[in-house]
Design a protein around this motif. Sequence first.
Motif, PDB file in Angstrom:
ATOM      1  N   ILE A  37       0.841  -1.202   0.000  1.00 47.05           N
ATOM      2  CA  ILE A  37       0.000   0.000   0.000  1.00 47.05           C
ATOM      3  C   ILE A  37       0.871   1.245   0.000  1.00 47.05           C
ATOM      4  O   ILE A  37       0.666   2.169  -0.802  1.00 47.05           O
ATOM      5  N   LYS A  38       1.870   1.293   0.878  1.00 45.57           N
ATOM      6  CA  LYS A  38       2.774   2.451   0.939  1.00 45.57           C
ATOM      7  C   LYS A  38       3.522   2.630  -0.376  1.00 45.57           C
ATOM      8  O   LYS A  38       3.672   3.742  -0.872  1.00 45.57           O
ATOM      9  N   ALA A  39       3.999   1.532  -0.948  1.00 48.08           N
ATOM     10  CA  ALA A  39       4.766   1.601  -2.194  1.00 48.08           C
ATOM     11  C   ALA A  39       3.909   2.146  -3.333  1.00 48.08           C
ATOM     12  O   ALA A  39       4.370   2.960  -4.141  1.00 48.08           O
ATOM     13  N   VAL A  40       2.657   1.740  -3.393  1.00 45.95           N
ATOM     14  CA  VAL A  40       1.755   2.237  -4.434  1.00 45.95           C
ATOM     15  C   VAL A  40       1.448   3.710  -4.189  1.00 45.95           C
ATOM     16  O   VAL A  40       1.506   4.533  -5.107  1.00 45.95           O
ATOM     17  N   GLU A  41       1.126   4.067  -2.950  1.00 45.48           N
ATOM     18  CA  GLU A  41       0.807   5.454  -2.623  1.00 45.48           C
ATOM     19  C   GLU A  41       1.973   6.400  -2.920  1.00 45.48           C
ATOM     20  O   GLU A  41       1.771   7.529  -3.350  1.00 45.48           O
ATOM     21  N   GLN A  42       3.196   5.932  -2.694  1.00 42.66           N
ATOM     22  CA  GLN A  42       4.383   6.762  -2.898  1.00 42.66           C
ATOM     23  C   GLN A  42       4.915   6.699  -4.325  1.00 42.66           C
ATOM     24  O   GLN A  42       5.902   7.346  -4.642  1.00 42.66           O
ATOM     25  N   GLY A  43       4.293   5.916  -5.170  1.00 40.87           N
ATOM     26  CA  GLY A  43       4.729   5.809  -6.557  1.00 40.87           C
ATOM     27  C   GLY A  43       5.955   4.935  -6.754  1.00 40.87           C
ATOM     28  O   GLY A  43       6.572   4.959  -7.820  1.00 40.87           O
ATOM     29  N   VAL A  44       6.307   4.151  -5.753  1.00 39.89           N
ATOM     30  CA  VAL A  44       7.463   3.262  -5.849  1.00 39.89           C
ATOM     31  C   VAL A  44       7.139   2.070  -6.751  1.00 39.89           C
ATOM     32  O   VAL A  44       8.010   1.551  -7.436  1.00 39.89           O
ATOM     33  N   VAL A  45       5.891   1.656  -6.751  1.00 41.87           N
ATOM     34  CA  VAL A  45       5.421   0.617  -7.673  1.00 41.87           C
ATOM     35  C   VAL A  45       4.790   1.327  -8.864  1.00 41.87           C
ATOM     36  O   VAL A  45       3.831   2.081  -8.700  1.00 41.87           O
ATOM     37  N   ALA A  46       5.358   1.116 -10.039  1.00 42.98           N
ATOM     38  CA  ALA A  46       4.798   1.689 -11.265  1.00 42.98           C
ATOM     39  C   ALA A  46       3.810   0.689 -11.841  1.00 42.98           C
ATOM     40  O   ALA A  46       4.076  -0.521 -11.864  1.00 42.98           O
ATOM     41  N   MET A  47       2.661   1.184 -12.292  1.00 41.89           N
ATOM     42  CA  MET A  47       1.651   0.298 -12.850  1.00 41.89           C
ATOM     43  C   MET A  47       1.194   0.806 -14.209  1.00 41.89           C
ATOM     44  O   MET A  47       1.138   2.008 -14.445  1.00 41.89           O
ATOM     45  N   ASP A  48       0.905  -0.141 -15.089  1.00 41.80           N
ATOM     46  CA  ASP A  48       0.401   0.178 -16.418  1.00 41.80           C
ATOM     47  C   ASP A  48      -0.522  -0.959 -16.845  1.00 41.80           C
ATOM     48  O   ASP A  48      -0.394  -2.081 -16.363  1.00 41.80           O
ATOM     49  N   PHE A  49      -1.447  -0.659 -17.727  1.00 43.13           N
ATOM     50  CA  PHE A  49      -2.337  -1.687 -18.264  1.00 43.13           C
ATOM     51  C   PHE A  49      -1.729  -2.279 -19.514  1.00 43.13           C
ATOM     52  O   PHE A  49      -1.052  -1.592 -20.266  1.00 43.13           O
ATOM     53  N   GLY A  50      -1.963  -3.558 -19.730  1.00 41.52           N
ATOM     54  CA  GLY A  50      -1.464  -4.216 -20.938  1.00 41.52           C
ATOM     55  C   GLY A  50      -2.399  -5.315 -21.385  1.00 41.52           C
ATOM     56  O   GLY A  50      -3.361  -5.669 -20.701  1.00 41.52           O
ATOM     57  N   GLN A  51      -2.095  -5.848 -22.554  1.00 35.45           N
ATOM     58  CA  GLN A  51      -2.854  -6.966 -23.119  1.00 35.45           C
ATOM     59  C   GLN A  51      -1.851  -7.878 -23.810  1.00 35.45           C
ATOM     60  O   GLN A  51      -1.026  -7.416 -24.608  1.00 35.45           O
ATOM     61  N   ASP A  52      -1.900  -9.166 -23.507  1.00 36.74           N
ATOM     62  CA  ASP A  52      -0.943 -10.084 -24.109  1.00 36.74           C
ATOM     63  C   ASP A  52      -1.388 -10.504 -25.516  1.00 36.74           C
ATOM     64  O   ASP A  52      -2.439 -10.076 -26.004  1.00 36.74           O
ATOM     65  N   ASP A  53      -0.572 -11.316 -26.163  1.00 35.08           N
ATOM     66  CA  ASP A  53      -0.843 -11.748 -27.536  1.00 35.08           C
ATOM     67  C   ASP A  53      -2.142 -12.549 -27.662  1.00 35.08           C
ATOM     68  O   ASP A  53      -2.699 -12.650 -28.751  1.00 35.08           O
ATOM     69  N   PHE A  58      -4.017  -7.383 -18.418  1.00 32.69           N
ATOM     70  CA  PHE A  58      -3.273  -7.489 -17.170  1.00 32.69           C
ATOM     71  C   PHE A  58      -2.831  -6.115 -16.712  1.00 32.69           C
ATOM     72  O   PHE A  58      -2.889  -5.144 -17.465  1.00 32.69           O
ATOM     73  N   VAL A  59      -2.399  -6.040 -15.462  1.00 33.18           N
ATOM     74  CA  VAL A  59      -1.748  -4.853 -14.930  1.00 33.18           C
ATOM     75  C   VAL A  59      -0.274  -5.204 -14.823  1.00 33.18           C
ATOM     76  O   VAL A  59       0.091  -6.202 -14.190  1.00 33.18           O
ATOM     77  N   ALA A  60       0.574  -4.409 -15.468  1.00 34.36           N
ATOM     78  CA  ALA A  60       2.024  -4.599 -15.355  1.00 34.36           C
ATOM     79  C   ALA A  60       2.481  -3.755 -14.171  1.00 34.36           C
ATOM     80  O   ALA A  60       2.324  -2.536 -14.176  1.00 34.36           O
ATOM     81  N   ALA A  61       2.998  -4.405 -13.149  1.00 36.55           N
ATOM     82  CA  ALA A  61       3.487  -3.715 -11.959  1.00 36.55           C
ATOM     83  C   ALA A  61       5.001  -3.883 -11.906  1.00 36.55           C
ATOM     84  O   ALA A  61       5.508  -4.998 -12.034  1.00 36.55           O
ATOM     85  N   THR A  62       5.706  -2.773 -11.736  1.00 39.65           N
ATOM     86  CA  THR A  62       7.167  -2.818 -11.674  1.00 39.65           C
ATOM     87  C   THR A  62       7.624  -2.279 -10.325  1.00 39.65           C
ATOM     88  O   THR A  62       7.205  -1.206  -9.891  1.00 39.65           O
ATOM     89  N   TYR A  63       8.496  -3.046  -9.696  1.00 41.10           N
ATOM     90  CA  TYR A  63       9.047  -2.679  -8.388  1.00 41.10           C
ATOM     91  C   TYR A  63      10.470  -3.216  -8.317  1.00 41.10           C
ATOM     92  O   TYR A  63      10.712  -4.389  -8.630  1.00 41.10           O
ATOM     93  N   ASP A  64      11.391  -2.368  -7.939  1.00 41.70           N
ATOM     94  CA  ASP A  64      12.785  -2.786  -7.751  1.00 41.70           C
ATOM     95  C   ASP A  64      13.328  -3.526  -8.980  1.00 41.70           C
ATOM     96  O   ASP A  64      13.909  -4.602  -8.878  1.00 41.70           O
ATOM     97  N   ASN A  65      13.095  -2.966 -10.162  1.00 46.39           N
ATOM     98  CA  ASN A  65      13.557  -3.502 -11.448  1.00 46.39           C
ATOM     99  C   ASN A  65      12.996  -4.881 -11.802  1.00 46.39           C
ATOM    100  O   ASN A  65      13.554  -5.588 -12.631  1.00 46.39           O
ATOM    101  N   GLN A  66      11.905  -5.275 -11.186  1.00 47.26           N
ATOM    102  CA  GLN A  66      11.235  -6.529 -11.526  1.00 47.26           C
ATOM    103  C   GLN A  66       9.807  -6.192 -11.953  1.00 47.26           C
ATOM    104  O   GLN A  66       9.130  -5.401 -11.298  1.00 47.26           O
ATOM    105  N   THR A  67       9.356  -6.776 -13.051  1.00 47.39           N
ATOM    106  CA  THR A  67       8.000  -6.537 -13.539  1.00 47.39           C
ATOM    107  C   THR A  67       7.175  -7.802 -13.430  1.00 47.39           C
ATOM    108  O   THR A  67       7.622  -8.880 -13.824  1.00 47.39           O
ATOM    109  N   ALA A  68       5.992  -7.635 -12.879  1.00 48.17           N
ATOM    110  CA  ALA A  68       5.033  -8.732 -12.778  1.00 48.17           C
ATOM    111  C   ALA A  68       3.779  -8.345 -13.546  1.00 48.17           C
ATOM    112  O   ALA A  68       3.329  -7.211 -13.480  1.00 48.17           O
ATOM    113  N   ARG A  69       3.252  -9.303 -14.291  1.00 52.29           N
ATOM    114  CA  ARG A  69       1.964  -9.122 -14.949  1.00 52.29           C
ATOM    115  C   ARG A  69       0.912  -9.719 -14.035  1.00 52.29           C
ATOM    116  O   ARG A  69       0.954 -10.910 -13.727  1.00 52.29           O
TER     117      ARG A  69
END
Length: 88
Positions: A37-53, A58-69
């Motif tokens: 919650i803190k990371a999202v509120e502070q903008g530490v977790v970057a989020m974007d919407f995406g669509q796979d092939d 999905f929501v692409a969430a990036t934190y500490d140079n790791q991206t999770a879909r």
Amino acid sequence: MTKEPETAGSKLEMQPEISALIGSIAKAFAMPESEAIKAVEQGVVAMDFGQDDNGNRFVAATYDNQTARIYQGAIKYAKAGESEEGST
């Protein structure tokens, strides 16, 4: 046109979805929900919407140079050198 005032009901309309997203972010990056919650509120977790092939959204969430879909019901991680847009 005037904007309608927000009611308590409208503020809670997306709460289950937001709670699920925060829980998925916490799980994806192995952190407690309070930290997510803190990371999202502070903008530490970057989020974007995406669509796979396959057309799955999905929501692409990036934190500490790791991206999770974050899909509904699944979490997948981008492979090294792979963008989070349009690939699985």
